[in-house]
Design an enzyme around this catalytic site. Structure first.
Site, short mmCIF file in Angstrom:
data_model
loop_
_atom_site.label_atom_id
_atom_site.label_comp_id
_atom_site.label_asym_id
_atom_site.label_seq_id
_atom_site.Cartn_x
_atom_site.Cartn_y
_atom_site.Cartn_z
N LYS A 105 11.48 -6.39 -4.43
CA LYS A 105 11.67 -5.23 -5.37
C LYS A 105 11.64 -5.67 -6.87
O LYS A 105 11.07 -4.90 -7.71
CB LYS A 105 13.15 -4.73 -5.11
CG LYS A 105 13.17 -3.88 -3.45
CD LYS A 105 12.64 -2.26 -3.89
CE LYS A 105 11.31 -2.05 -3.08
NZ LYS A 105 10.77 -2.73 -1.84
N ARG B 109 -1.26 7.06 -4.90
CA ARG B 109 -2.28 6.43 -4.29
C ARG B 109 -2.78 5.49 -5.21
O ARG B 109 -3.87 4.78 -4.67
CB ARG B 109 -2.94 7.33 -3.29
CG ARG B 109 -2.34 8.10 -2.56
CD ARG B 109 -3.35 9.23 -1.82
NE ARG B 109 -4.11 8.38 -1.01
CZ ARG B 109 -4.04 8.36 0.30
NH1 ARG B 109 -2.89 8.67 0.71
NH2 ARG B 109 -4.68 7.62 0.95
O1 M6R Z 1 3.07 2.25 4.27
P1 M6R Z 1 3.25 0.78 4.55
O2 M6R Z 1 4.88 0.58 5.08
O3 M6R Z 1 2.51 0.08 5.56
O4 M6R Z 1 3.14 -0.05 3.29
C1 M6R Z 1 3.35 -1.55 3.34
C2 M6R Z 1 3.47 -2.07 1.90
O5 M6R Z 1 2.28 -1.68 1.37
C3 M6R Z 1 4.55 -1.58 1.20
O6 M6R Z 1 5.90 -1.68 1.87
C4 M6R Z 1 4.66 -2.30 0.05
O7 M6R Z 1 4.98 -3.52 -0.15
C5 M6R Z 1 5.76 -1.54 -0.79
N1 M6R Z 1 5.14 -1.47 -2.23
C6 M6R Z 1 7.06 -2.19 -1.05
O8 M6R Z 1 7.94 -1.54 -2.00
#
Ligand code: M6R
Length: 614
Positions: free
Chosen positions: A491, A27
């Site tokens: 990615k 986090r």
């Molecule tokens: O928990 P969430 O799916 O809502 O998160 C959304 C984005 O913060 C998350 O997909 C982020 O882009 C990742 N780090 C991508 O790998």
């Protein structure tokens, strides 16, 4: 963002808190700290950088109290230096905070006028000042917190320790998650940002809602509204185990999670497929009425999400529009919530969020509900804030995803949106039984197709070694492969810190072709589908200008292979399931590049897994 652990109980608080923080490091990992009572005084230790720095610092420290709070930070206000690390202590009060205090400038000004000495750049420290002021008057922690809560505007969760009261913690939230863990038998109590931090000690949890306060004492727990009205809260017993969050022999969580995808996709599909009739059945998503009846009335679908989840929503648009012939809009949540969107009657609004806690997506679903939309959440974390907000619920069932870069949650979501497309198409009467069964068979083949892709990991790892020579990357795709190109570029950016852009292959001649030279790699997602010839023509144009092509194609696509520096083969699949398979080589290449460059794959710089601030 930020991870919080509060502990009251008979064990060494230092040990329990550090162990919990390790589970929450995803986090935020800019700095960390703990405050534990020792001989009736607060002993606070903080360290810049990752949790390991704090762990080393507290190694030889001893505390004899039963009470403590800890924090791992993702910086919002003020750089990641020790003075800004939590806990923040003012007089007898120490706090840990997750989120943002929006009226902090106003509070700061007032505090300074009253003679307060502010020692950090954070908004969080101000909360400690306010509670410390109140406690001087009230001599009652709960009351001091209630009074302070009424002065705060923003999105926050806070745990408070008062050194005068060695068996008491008070916590409150308005926005980011805060969950109370209870083990009555061992008289242990926890307040955490994510249940993972306490799963080793209890399976019993209470989820705090916004503007609720929990008062934890040795004698027991009480819950109150912000105005002080006592509340009855439901204790939920989870059947998760903490081993789900171990690396299980893999070098990184991300690699483990990539390899879990066959199982994750199967687990997402399983609850909704009748294996006898090969029919899709989303009746178990929790809508009040039968799902066909509900979906028959829908005239528009809107998807709202962020990051990788948004790219999954992009794929959903292609699938649902083409299969079910209904308009589908897609929006980035942070844009959606402020652009005063029109949400027509009979709209199904779908949010996608692995964590179920993304602040912008949460705000979007709340707004859509207020405007009368029927809402459906696709989440991985059951009972997360977004899940609790939605009318209907689809679960990724991927198991805990620890790596900051999302992988298995993405592919599980793609499996779920396939099911949603089929279910909507059926409800609209545009998909006959045979076609439905074909879709289901295609989906059921995906886990073993994923196994086949994973079996070729060494080729992706070799390709990754070569790719390091390039200075920039264009990821291309058409149709459903376009969002996969976007996801591949994301990615690479987030893991290997390399500049990468995703483009619709047909857009190259409208600008990006100018970028092409021998140092620019063109990674093309080109599984066989009805657009493959058009993609190949676009690649010819790039190749004619010196572009170096790395392609992902189905089986032995000789045309594609002959024009590529590297050709990476994936199993032949259907256009609707291709995205689930074609993204895996991109995940693996980004992983191997980042790892070989020595970057922290699970915790890329500047990022956090759960984005609970807007
Ligand atoms: O928990 P969430 O799916 O809502 O998160 C959304 C984005 O913060 C998350 O997909 C982020 O882009 C990742 N780090 C991508 O790998």
């Amino acid at each position: 963002m930020c991870g919080i652990v509060g502990y009251l109980g008979p064990q060494d608080p230092k040990k329990v808190i550090i162990e919990g923080l390790k589970k929450l490091e995803y986090r935020g990992y800019d700095s960390a700290g703990i405050a534990v009572l020792h001989d009736g005084k607060t002993k606070r230790i903080r360290a810049e950088g990752k949790l390991k720095q704090l762990e080393d610092k507290v190694l030889n420290e001893n505390f004899n109290g039963n009470l403590g709070i800890g924090h791992t930070r993702w910086a919002t206000h003020g750089p990641a230096v020790e003075k800004n690390a939590h806990p923040h202590q003012v007089g007898e009060i120490s706090i840990v905070h997750n989120g943002i205090i929006e009226n902090y400038l106003e509070i700061k000004k007032e505090l300074i006028e009253r003679g307060a000495h502010i020692s950090s750049d954070t908004d969080s420290e101000l909360v400690a000042h306010l509670i410390n002021e109140e406690i001087q008057v009230t001599k009652d922690l709960l009351l001091a917190v209630q009074k302070t809560l009424s002065k705060l505007i923003g999105a926050f969760s806070v745990v408070v320790l008062w050194e005068k009261s060695p068996n008491e913690l008070v916590a409150f939230k308005d926005g980011p998650p805060l969950i109370v863990g209870i083990n009555e038998k061992s008289s242990e109590y926890f307040v955490v940002s994510d249940v993972q931090a306490a799963l080793n000690y209890t399976k019993n949890f209470v989820y705090l809602e916004d503007r609720e306060i929990v008062h934890i004492k040795k004698e027991g727990i009480k819950y109150y509204s912000a105005l002080g009205a006592p509340l009855k809260k439901q204790v939920i017993t989870l059947d998760w185990t903490s081993s789900q969050v171990e690396k299980m022999g893999f070098k990184h969580y991300m690699l483990k999670e990539i390899y879990e995808q066959p199982h994750a996709v199967a687990s997402a599909l399983q609850p909704h497929i009748n294996m006898q009739t090969l029919e899709v059945n989303l009746n178990n998503v929790g809508f009040e009425n039968p799902v066909e009846e509900v979906l028959k009335k829908i005239e528009r679908v809107m998807f709202v999400a962020c990051g990788t989840s948004f790219y999954a929503a992009n794929v959903a648009k292609y699938l649902i529009e083409q299969l079910a012939r209904i308009p589908v809009d897609i929006d980035i949540a942070s844009e959606f919530r402020y652009r005063k969107p029109m949400i027509p009657a009979n709209t199904l609004l779908v949010t996608v969020s692995q964590s179920g806690e993304t602040a912008d997506t949460l705000a979007a679903i709340r707004m859509a509900k207020e405007k009368g939309a029927l809402t459906l959440s696709i989440t991985n974390v059951m009972r997360s804030s977004i899940d609790r907000e939605a009318h209907g619920h689809l679960y990724m069932n991927s198991g805990v995803e620890v790596g900051v870069a999302s992988t298995k949650a993405f592919t599980s979501t793609l499996a779920l949106v396939n099911l949603l497309a089929v279910q909507i198409a059926k409800a609209r009467g545009v998909l006959n039984k045979d076609a439905e069964q074909t879709c289901v068979k295609n989906l059921l083949a995906v886990p073993s197709q994923l196994e086949m892709v994973l079996a070729f990991d060494k080729y992706f790892s070799e390709a990754a070694k070569k790719l390091k020579e390039f200075k920039g990357f264009l990821y291309l795709g058409r149709g459903v492969s376009y969002p996969i190109a976007l996801e591949g570029a994301l990615k690479l950016k987030e893991l290997a810190y390399m500049h990468a852009e995703g483009y619709a292959a047909g857009e190259m001649k409208h600008g990006p072709l100018a970028l092409i030279d021998s140092k620019m790699a063109i990674v093309v997602v080109a599984p066989t589908d009805e657009l493959i010839d058009k993609t190949i023509s676009n690649l010819q144009e790039a190749k004619a200008r010196g572009g170096k092509i790395i392609s992902i194609g189905s089986g032995e696509n000789l045309a594609l292979k002959s024009m590529s520096e590297y050709y990476l083969s994936i199993p032949e699949a259907n256009w609707m399931t291709n995205p689930i398979i074609s993204v895996v080589p991109l995940q693996l290449m980004a992983y191997h590049m980042a790892d070989s460059l020595g970057f922290d794959v699970d915790q890329p710089r500047n990022l956090a897994k759960s984005v609970t601030v807007e």
